[in-house]
Write a protein that holds these residues in place. Structure first.
Motif: not given
Length: 425
Positions: A17, A35-36, A38-42, A79, A93-94
């Motif tokens: 991340y 940000e992962s 793959g673009g996933e916020p966290a 996550l 999860e953000y």
């Protein structure tokens, strides 16, 4: 949610991340916006190096195992995690939005309709947690996030398995937030029952509708005395009449006198329907009233620099830059700066809240909120954008290849828009 810049001592990457800024902190750890690949916020929670020891690792590992078992639409999802890392961390999860404490501080208490909707939503969420054999134990306004899809509960760090006598807490030690803590928890009684979360939810709803908690004192010992003394009733000043019976029951001194969560849901529904609304209508109004403007991670990063277009060796700009004046002498190889022109965002109008169905029907052109989506909420006070610093070197993805960051994506998008505006086709 306010985003603070990273400090020079903060990590820039954990477990894949990329860390972009700070979104909170506590006595044991720091929470970052991540940000992962793959673009996933966290929301990435990291234990402070100064408190990492065997007991802290064990407690943190327990938190991770508990989060793996919790599910529900109103619960921030786990996550990923690594409690065995040099700096133990977990990613959840953000949720973009203020917590209930900050929202009330910035915008004032909620009307009774929206408070009842919040109560029905959170009671249903806690009932789901209880069905999984867990208790939250530390529900408070700061642990209720008001996201774009409605409220969600966070921070199960103190959660325990119901009816379990196993605890990592030292004997005679009370852990939790005293101002939202029921008497039996403040007295250190074990085992705890689901009634502790009913009491805490009552304290949260009291704060939402009045702006204050059941008991208030500058001295922690005085506060514990107020909470545990059955002769001292909770302060219900400022509570609308229709919510007084429910909050009085939820904040009862004896656990057996408090209603079950299913009863809380039904009583909240009764308050909503008495005002002429359906539960779904009240939920949409709550979300419209409390949700912050939707943002993407690119909005939280510094603006991209203006793109540069190389000049030809003869000093003439390319076809894309023909309309821009040259700033170099003929025959000099240089670059031409083309600032992209982006449309200014139009301000949104803040929606009017808690209009009764009758008032809506008397307004020309008004529609039933159940048949039309609620208006987008406008930015309000206390929701200023963050000023994150320019991120450091980007973390590489698997295989050693640099991955495309949010900053790279926004730069590419602005380039495309700038060139498209000047294209002849």
């Amino acid at each position: 949610m306010p985003i603070a810049p990273l400090s020079p001592h903060d990590p820039t990457e954990l477990g894949g991340y990329e860390l972009l800024g700070r979104i909170g902190h506590g006595g044991m750890g720091q929470v970052y916006l991540g940000e992962s690949p793959g673009g996933e916020p966290a929301a990435v929670k990291v234990i402070k190096p100064s408190v990492v020891d065997s007991e802290t690792r064990q407690r943190f590992a327990q938190e991770v195992e508990i989060l793996k078992t919790i599910w529900g639409a109103r619960i921030a999802a786990l996550l990923d995690a690594d409690p065995e890392a040099d700096r133990p961390w977990l990613a959840t999860e953000y949720i973009e939005g203020l917590d209930l404490s900050r929202h009330v501080a910035s915008h004032g208490p909620l009307p009774s309709l929206l408070t009842a909707s919040l109560g029905a939503t959170l009671a249903e969420a806690l009932a789901t947690v209880h069905k999984q054999g867990l208790l939250h134990r530390d529900l408070k306004p700061a642990n209720v996030l008001l996201g774009p899809n409605g409220p969600k509960i966070i921070d199960f760090g103190l959660a325990v398995f119901a009816e379990s006598s196993v605890s990592l807490t030292a004997p005679n030690t009370v852990v939790g937030t005293p101002s939202c803590m029921p008497p039996e928890q403040a007295n250190g009684e074990k085992p705890l029952t689901p009634a502790v979360d009913v009491y805490a939810l009552g304290a949260v709803l009291l704060f939402a509708v009045s702006g204050h908690l059941p008991y208030q004192a500058a001295n922690i010992h005085v506060l514990f005395h107020q909470v545990t003394d059955p002769a001292i009733a909770p302060d219900l000043s400022g509570v609308p009449d229709e919510l007084v019976p429910l909050l009085t029951a939820m904040l009862a001194h004896q656990a057996q006198d408090r209603p079950a969560l299913d009863d809380v849901v039904q009583q909240c529904r009764a308050v909503i329907e008495a005002q002429g609304f359906k539960v779904a209508q009240a939920r949409r109004r709550l979300t419209t009233h409390t949700a912050a403007p939707a943002q993407i991670l690119d909005d939280l990063l510094p603006p991209a620099e203006a793109p540069t277009v190389p000049l030809s060796p003869t000093g003439q700009p390319g076809a894309e830059a023909a309309a821009a004046p040259s700033t170099t002498e003929p025959g000099t190889a240089s670059t031409q700066v083309l600032p992209p022109t982006l449309p200014e965002p139009k301000p949104e109008r803040t929606p009017t809240l808690v209009d009764s169905p009758k008032a809506q029907s008397e307004t020309p052109g008004a529609t039933d909120p159940a048949q039309s989506p609620p208006p987008e909420p406008a930015a309000g006070p206390g929701r200023a954008p963050s000023n994150l610093p320019t991120p450091g070197p980007r973390a590489k993805g698997r295989g050693g290849r640099p991955r495309h960051s949010a900053q790279a994506r926004i730069t590419a998008q602005r380039l495309r828009e700038a060139y498209a505006a000047r294209a002849t086709f």
